[in-house]
Design a protein around this motif. Structure first.
Motif: not given
Length: 292
Positions: A42-46, A3-7, A71-76, A56-63
């Motif tokens: 963050d993209r994570v395993d829970i 999943g992804i951490i939203i807050k 993390a992982n924002v690609n547009q502002a 349990d795991k934090i995936h590699e961040r793209k930004s």
């Protein structure tokens, strides 16, 4: 589950999984030993037991943005008002440089365009020539220009950033179609927004994700190396390999392709002035550190 951490608030992280469920999670202690802290985006395993989750795991961040910490924002969507408060060009350029440094695509949103005179509007148009970014004129309260922004949200993680009082929360409400956050009128006495976003949070909208951020009035660029600064100006990029010297910083060096493009009016003079000012500030800051 993934999943992804939203807050994230007070050591608790709210993770939205691929099936749409949201779980309150704590982070495993092992992350402290790796000096790694989960952050919004963050993209994570829970692992989930009795409705409560553990990251349990934090995936590699793209930004990774520091302020806001996400993390992982690609547009502002870089939001600035043209009036109330007046357009702060230096702060605007700092936001744009910061986004470019973090490999985040910027779309400049100029809000409250109905508040300026025709003469002021034409002057702003001149300042925005050859800026190197897409510039959209919006009126968030009226919904003008909102459809163009909505079309850019799909499949992106978009950060909504800019100083206080420029209408970010009003724009966010327009984009998601409901009053997500209270909006406040700009204080006439101090010229700042009364509403303050307390934390970063991902919001699902138009098949994408957005993060609203606290408004702030200063942006620090001193951490950028002077040799790297030129790459944070997209309008420089067509000319960077054409300078006589490979180490050219496009300041006092002869036969500089960037300065030639400036003379040919292919580069915005306001942006170039800001580049030189920032370059000198970074250089002076480095010299002070060496002197110590």
């Amino acid at each position: 589950m993934q999943g992804i951490i939203i807050k994230g608030i007070g050591g608790f992280y709210y993770v939205k999984t691929e099936d749409g469920n949201i779980f309150e999670c704590k982070a495993r202690g092992k992350f402290r030993f790796d000096e790694l802290t989960p952050i919004v985006g963050d993209r994570v395993d829970i692992e989930v037991q009795n409705g409560k989750g553990v990251i349990d795991k934090i995936h590699e961040r793209k930004s990774k943005l520091i302020r806001p910490l996400v993390a992982n924002v690609n547009q502002a969507f870089v939001v600035f008002a043209v009036k109330n408060p007046d357009l702060n060009l230096e702060l605007l350029n700092k936001f744009l440089v910061l986004c470019d440094y973090n490999n985040v695509k910027s779309i400049l949103c100029l809000n409250k365009t109905d508040l300026c005179s025709e003469e002021e509007y034409m002057n702003i148009e001149k300042i925005m020539e050859n800026l190197g970014y897409e510039v959209l004129h919006i009126r968030a309260k009226e919904g003008y220009g909102i459809d163009k922004l909505k079309a850019k949200l799909k499949d992106n993680i978009t950060v909504l950033c800019g100083p206080s009082g420029v209408g970010k929360s009003t724009l966010l409400n327009s984009l998601i179609g409901k009053s997500y956050m209270e909006t406040g009128e700009v204080s006439l006495k101090i010229g700042r927004g009364k509403h303050t976003t307390r934390h970063s949070e991902l919001i699902e909208v138009e098949q994408g994700l957005m993060v609203d951020t606290p408004g702030f009035s200063t942006v620090d660029l001193s951490f950028i190396e002077k040799e790297q600064l030129q790459f944070c100006f997209p309008e420089f990029k067509p000319y960077l390999n054409n300078c006589r010297f490979s180490s050219c910083l496009h300041n006092k060096e002869p036969h500089c392709a960037v300065k030639e493009a400036l003379n040919d009016k292919k580069i915005n003079p306001y942006r170039y002035e800001f580049y030189i000012k920032t370059l000198e500030e970074i250089s002076q800051g480095r010299n002070k550190k060496w002197q110590k």
